[in-house]
Design a protein around this motif. Structure first.
Motif, PDB file in Angstrom:
ATOM      1  N   ASN A   1       1.573 -10.805   1.412  1.00 50.22           N
ATOM      2  CA  ASN A   1       1.418 -10.709   0.294  1.00 50.22           C
ATOM      3  C   ASN A   1       1.630  -9.677  -0.550  1.00 50.22           C
ATOM      4  OD1 ASN A   1       0.013  -8.392   1.580  1.00 50.22           O
ATOM      5  ND2 ASN A   1      -2.063  -8.805   0.343  1.00 50.22           N
ATOM      6  N   PHE A   2       2.761  -8.815  -0.210  1.00 53.89           N
ATOM      7  CA  PHE A   2       3.267  -7.591  -1.137  1.00 53.89           C
ATOM      8  C   PHE A   2       3.390  -8.068  -2.650  1.00 53.89           C
ATOM      9  CE2 PHE A   2       4.736  -7.709   3.570  1.00 53.89           C
ATOM     10  CZ  PHE A   2       3.809  -5.781   4.235  1.00 53.89           C
ATOM     11  N   THR A   3       3.652  -8.950  -3.106  1.00 55.69           N
ATOM     12  CA  THR A   3       4.650  -9.128  -4.578  1.00 55.69           C
ATOM     13  C   THR A   3       3.149  -9.086  -5.194  1.00 55.69           C
ATOM     14  OG1 THR A   3       4.358 -11.143  -4.089  1.00 55.69           O
ATOM     15  CG2 THR A   3       6.607  -9.938  -3.956  1.00 55.69           C
ATOM     16  N   ARG A   4       2.299  -9.325  -4.515  1.00 52.29           N
ATOM     17  CA  ARG A   4       0.566  -9.784  -4.875  1.00 52.29           C
ATOM     18  C   ARG A   4       0.525  -8.699  -5.777  1.00 52.29           C
ATOM     19  NH1 ARG A   4      -1.766 -14.699  -4.724  1.00 52.29           N
ATOM     20  NH2 ARG A   4       0.081 -16.343  -5.030  1.00 52.29           N
ATOM     21  N   LEU A   5       0.467  -7.582  -4.739  1.00 51.09           N
ATOM     22  CA  LEU A   5      -0.050  -6.267  -5.182  1.00 51.09           C
ATOM     23  C   LEU A   5       1.156  -5.514  -5.759  1.00 51.09           C
ATOM     24  CD1 LEU A   5      -1.497  -5.287  -1.674  1.00 51.09           C
ATOM     25  CD2 LEU A   5      -2.905  -5.698  -3.193  1.00 51.09           C
ATOM     26  N   GLY A   6       2.299  -6.504  -6.301  1.00 49.25           N
ATOM     27  CA  GLY A   6       3.167  -5.476  -7.092  1.00 49.25           C
ATOM     28  C   GLY A   6       3.929  -4.602  -6.341  1.00 49.25           C
ATOM     29  N   PHE A   7       4.132  -5.267  -5.338  1.00 52.90           N
ATOM     30  CA  PHE A   7       5.174  -3.955  -4.010  1.00 52.90           C
ATOM     31  C   PHE A   7       6.100  -5.019  -3.733  1.00 52.90           C
ATOM     32  CE2 PHE A   7       3.573  -1.269  -0.116  1.00 52.90           C
ATOM     33  CZ  PHE A   7       4.052  -0.276  -1.180  1.00 52.90           C
ATOM     34  N   HIS A   8       7.036  -4.564  -2.701  1.00 51.20           N
ATOM     35  CA  HIS A   8       7.857  -4.527  -1.640  1.00 51.20           C
ATOM     36  C   HIS A   8       7.370  -4.778  -0.467  1.00 51.20           C
ATOM     37  CE1 HIS A   8      11.866  -5.292  -0.007  1.00 51.20           C
ATOM     38  NE2 HIS A   8      12.706  -5.475  -1.280  1.00 51.20           N
ATOM     39  N   GLU A  59      12.880   1.020  -2.163  1.00 54.27           N
ATOM     40  CA  GLU A  59      12.322  -0.089  -2.886  1.00 54.27           C
ATOM     41  C   GLU A  59      10.378   0.588  -3.506  1.00 54.27           C
ATOM     42  OE1 GLU A  59      13.684  -1.849  -5.379  1.00 54.27           O
ATOM     43  OE2 GLU A  59      14.974  -0.827  -4.469  1.00 54.27           O
ATOM     44  N   GLN A  60       9.697   0.238  -2.601  1.00 54.62           N
ATOM     45  CA  GLN A  60       8.129   1.083  -2.034  1.00 54.62           C
ATOM     46  C   GLN A  60       8.415   2.136  -3.463  1.00 54.62           C
ATOM     47  OE1 GLN A  60       6.910   0.558   1.960  1.00 54.62           O
ATOM     48  NE2 GLN A  60       6.322  -1.790   1.650  1.00 54.62           N
ATOM     49  N   SER A  61       9.225   3.593  -2.866  1.00 54.57           N
ATOM     50  CA  SER A  61       8.583   4.717  -3.318  1.00 54.57           C
ATOM     51  C   SER A  61       8.237   4.999  -4.783  1.00 54.57           C
ATOM     52  CB  SER A  61       9.917   5.286  -3.005  1.00 54.57           C
ATOM     53  OG  SER A  61      10.069   5.158  -1.362  1.00 54.57           O
ATOM     54  N   TRP A  62       9.565   3.310  -5.182  1.00 50.05           N
ATOM     55  CA  TRP A  62       9.428   3.440  -6.639  1.00 50.05           C
ATOM     56  C   TRP A  62       8.479   2.605  -7.158  1.00 50.05           C
ATOM     57  CZ3 TRP A  62      10.039  -0.495 -10.488  1.00 50.05           C
ATOM     58  CH2 TRP A  62      10.822  -1.689  -9.672  1.00 50.05           C
ATOM     59  N   LEU A  63       8.581   1.374  -6.709  1.00 46.07           N
ATOM     60  CA  LEU A  63       7.107   0.508  -7.173  1.00 46.07           C
ATOM     61  C   LEU A  63       5.830   0.997  -7.148  1.00 46.07           C
ATOM     62  CD1 LEU A  63       8.812  -2.471  -5.633  1.00 46.07           C
ATOM     63  CD2 LEU A  63       8.188  -2.881  -8.136  1.00 46.07           C
ATOM     64  N   ARG A  64       5.749   2.185  -6.521  1.00 44.29           N
ATOM     65  CA  ARG A  64       4.432   2.798  -5.414  1.00 44.29           C
ATOM     66  C   ARG A  64       3.300   3.101  -7.041  1.00 44.29           C
ATOM     67  NH1 ARG A  64       1.980   3.442  -0.578  1.00 44.29           N
ATOM     68  NH2 ARG A  64       3.635   3.068   0.433  1.00 44.29           N
ATOM     69  N   GLU A  65       4.630   3.825  -8.142  1.00 37.86           N
ATOM     70  CA  GLU A  65       4.190   4.713  -8.626  1.00 37.86           C
ATOM     71  C   GLU A  65       4.377   4.051 -10.092  1.00 37.86           C
ATOM     72  OE1 GLU A  65       3.744   7.119  -8.593  1.00 37.86           O
ATOM     73  OE2 GLU A  65       4.434   6.997  -5.945  1.00 37.86           O
ATOM     74  N   THR A  66       4.060   2.177  -9.385  1.00 37.34           N
ATOM     75  CA  THR A  66       4.157   1.280 -11.494  1.00 37.34           C
ATOM     76  C   THR A  66       2.533   1.418 -12.011  1.00 37.34           C
ATOM     77  OG1 THR A  66       4.229  -0.103 -10.106  1.00 37.34           O
ATOM     78  CG2 THR A  66       6.141   0.575 -11.159  1.00 37.34           C
ATOM     79  N   ASP A  74       1.752  -1.847 -12.238  1.00 43.09           N
ATOM     80  CA  ASP A  74       1.863  -2.554 -12.142  1.00 43.09           C
ATOM     81  C   ASP A  74       0.979  -2.731 -10.485  1.00 43.09           C
ATOM     82  OD1 ASP A  74       2.589  -4.166 -13.917  1.00 43.09           O
ATOM     83  OD2 ASP A  74       4.041  -5.276 -12.584  1.00 43.09           O
ATOM     84  N   PHE A  75       1.924  -2.165  -9.655  1.00 46.53           N
ATOM     85  CA  PHE A  75       1.288  -2.105  -8.301  1.00 46.53           C
ATOM     86  C   PHE A  75      -0.222  -0.940  -8.532  1.00 46.53           C
ATOM     87  CE2 PHE A  75       0.327   1.284  -4.967  1.00 46.53           C
ATOM     88  CZ  PHE A  75       0.228  -0.228  -4.200  1.00 46.53           C
ATOM     89  N   ALA A  76      -0.543  -0.249  -9.283  1.00 50.91           N
ATOM     90  CA  ALA A  76      -2.192   0.596  -9.995  1.00 50.91           C
ATOM     91  C   ALA A  76      -3.456  -0.592  -9.841  1.00 50.91           C
ATOM     92  CB  ALA A  76      -2.014   1.404 -10.479  1.00 50.91           C
ATOM     93  N   GLU A  77      -2.810  -1.606 -10.417  1.00 48.73           N
ATOM     94  CA  GLU A  77      -3.160  -3.208 -11.448  1.00 48.73           C
ATOM     95  C   GLU A  77      -3.355  -4.014  -9.733  1.00 48.73           C
ATOM     96  OE1 GLU A  77      -4.991  -6.683 -12.913  1.00 48.73           O
ATOM     97  OE2 GLU A  77      -5.237  -4.715 -13.381  1.00 48.73           O
ATOM     98  N   GLN A  94       2.067  -6.410 -15.658  1.00 50.35           N
ATOM     99  CA  GLN A  94       2.650  -5.991 -17.307  1.00 50.35           C
ATOM    100  C   GLN A  94       4.507  -5.917 -16.992  1.00 50.35           C
ATOM    101  OE1 GLN A  94       0.966  -6.418 -20.341  1.00 50.35           O
ATOM    102  NE2 GLN A  94      -0.784  -7.469 -18.757  1.00 50.35           N
ATOM    103  N   ALA A  95       4.577  -6.417 -16.036  1.00 49.47           N
ATOM    104  CA  ALA A  95       5.953  -5.584 -15.522  1.00 49.47           C
ATOM    105  C   ALA A  95       6.574  -3.962 -15.980  1.00 49.47           C
ATOM    106  CB  ALA A  95       7.109  -6.782 -16.564  1.00 49.47           C
ATOM    107  N   ARG A  96       5.439  -3.202 -15.805  1.00 48.30           N
ATOM    108  CA  ARG A  96       5.808  -2.039 -16.101  1.00 48.30           C
ATOM    109  C   ARG A  96       5.451  -1.296 -14.733  1.00 48.30           C
ATOM    110  NH1 ARG A  96       1.234  -0.011 -18.566  1.00 48.30           N
ATOM    111  NH2 ARG A  96       0.028  -1.595 -19.456  1.00 48.30           N
TER     112      ARG A  96
END
Length: 256
Positions: free
Chosen positions: A129-136, A228-235, A237-240, A254-256
């Motif tokens: 379910n990673f992409t559902r969390l805005g993750f990799h 990929e997880q490292s930069w996505l964790r700071e977005t 979208d991941f917080a959302e 929001q793709a940000r």
């Protein structure tokens, strides 16, 4: 090892994850599992590991609660330490059978796929379910899941984050045996004992050949997953994604 209950029956070591109800993992828990696998590798009387869990879920993923690192560097180091222990699990020499009840989600699916075989129930739910969390995806799933069910089907599951229940999981090869909820542990133990009846040296040698290069592929891919997880964790979208999951609502990415 308070997070694990370890016992043995015959030539089978039973490793029970004991963080109910959902058995979220962290570096400490993975280290304990890897330690148990390595202990079995050194014990000539043990031939197979049975990995199971106490609670509603086999493993619902990583534990994101408690004292988490507060900097990007700290979060990356924390993830690397976690995956180092995951690699130790993949390096074990003796077969692993997993009894998977409830949910095996996200990193919990990664733990289930570290086993050679999975026994599940009709109600068992598998999800990357990673992409559902805005993750990799992580835990080497970009290697283990395609090898198990094929590139296209694995891509479908990872890009949609959809859940697969027991009967479909059996049909596509995500699990190997389907048992009733009451018989799950018994059926998993029966499979482990069946393997243990074969020549231990023959089993270990054959398994090593079948898995030739697997750990190296996972180790290489983990570097990409971690990056990929490292930069996505700071977005945002991941917080959302994390907030929406906790609040049981639809996401608004929001793709940000």
């Amino acid at each position: 090892m308070s997070d694990l209950i370890i016992s043995r029956t015959g030539h089978v070591q039973i490793i029970e994850i004991n963080r109910p109800p959902h058995n979220y993992f962290d570096t400490s828990l993975l280290r304990q599992i890897a330690d148990a696998f390595e202990a079995a590798d050194e014990d000539r009387n043990l031939r197979v590991n049975l990995l199971c869990a106490n609670g509603k879920s086999f493993c619902a993923g990583a534990n994101f609660t408690g004292n988490q690192p507060t900097t990007p560097e700290g979060r990356r180091a924390d993830s690397r330490a976690l995956y180092d222990q995951g690699l130790r699990m993949f390096r074990c020499k003796k077969p692993v059978v997993a009894a998977v009840q409830g949910h095996a989600i996200g990193g919990g699916l990664g733990v289930a796929l570290a086993a050679d075989f999975r026994v599940a129930t009709a109600k068992t739910s598998f999800s990357a379910n990673f992409t559902r969390l805005g993750f990799h995806p992580g835990f080497g799933l970009t290697v283990t899941l395609p090898e198990l069910i094929g590139e296209t089907r694995a891509s479908l599951l990872m890009l949609t984050g959809r859940r697969v229940l027991g009967e479909e999981a059996l049909r596509i090869g995500l699990c190997d045996v389907l048992a009733s909820e009451e018989r799950l542990r018994d059926e998993a133990l029966a499979l482990a004992q069946e393997i243990a009846e074969s020549s231990p040296l023959g089993v270990q040698s054959t398994r090593e050949t079948l898995r030739l290069g697997l750990v190296e592929r996972i180790e290489e891919r983990l570097e990409r997953e971690l990056q990929e997880q490292s930069w996505l964790r700071e977005t945002a979208d991941f917080a959302e994604g994390v907030r929406a999951t906790a609040e049981r609502r639809s996401t608004n990415f929001q793709a940000r």
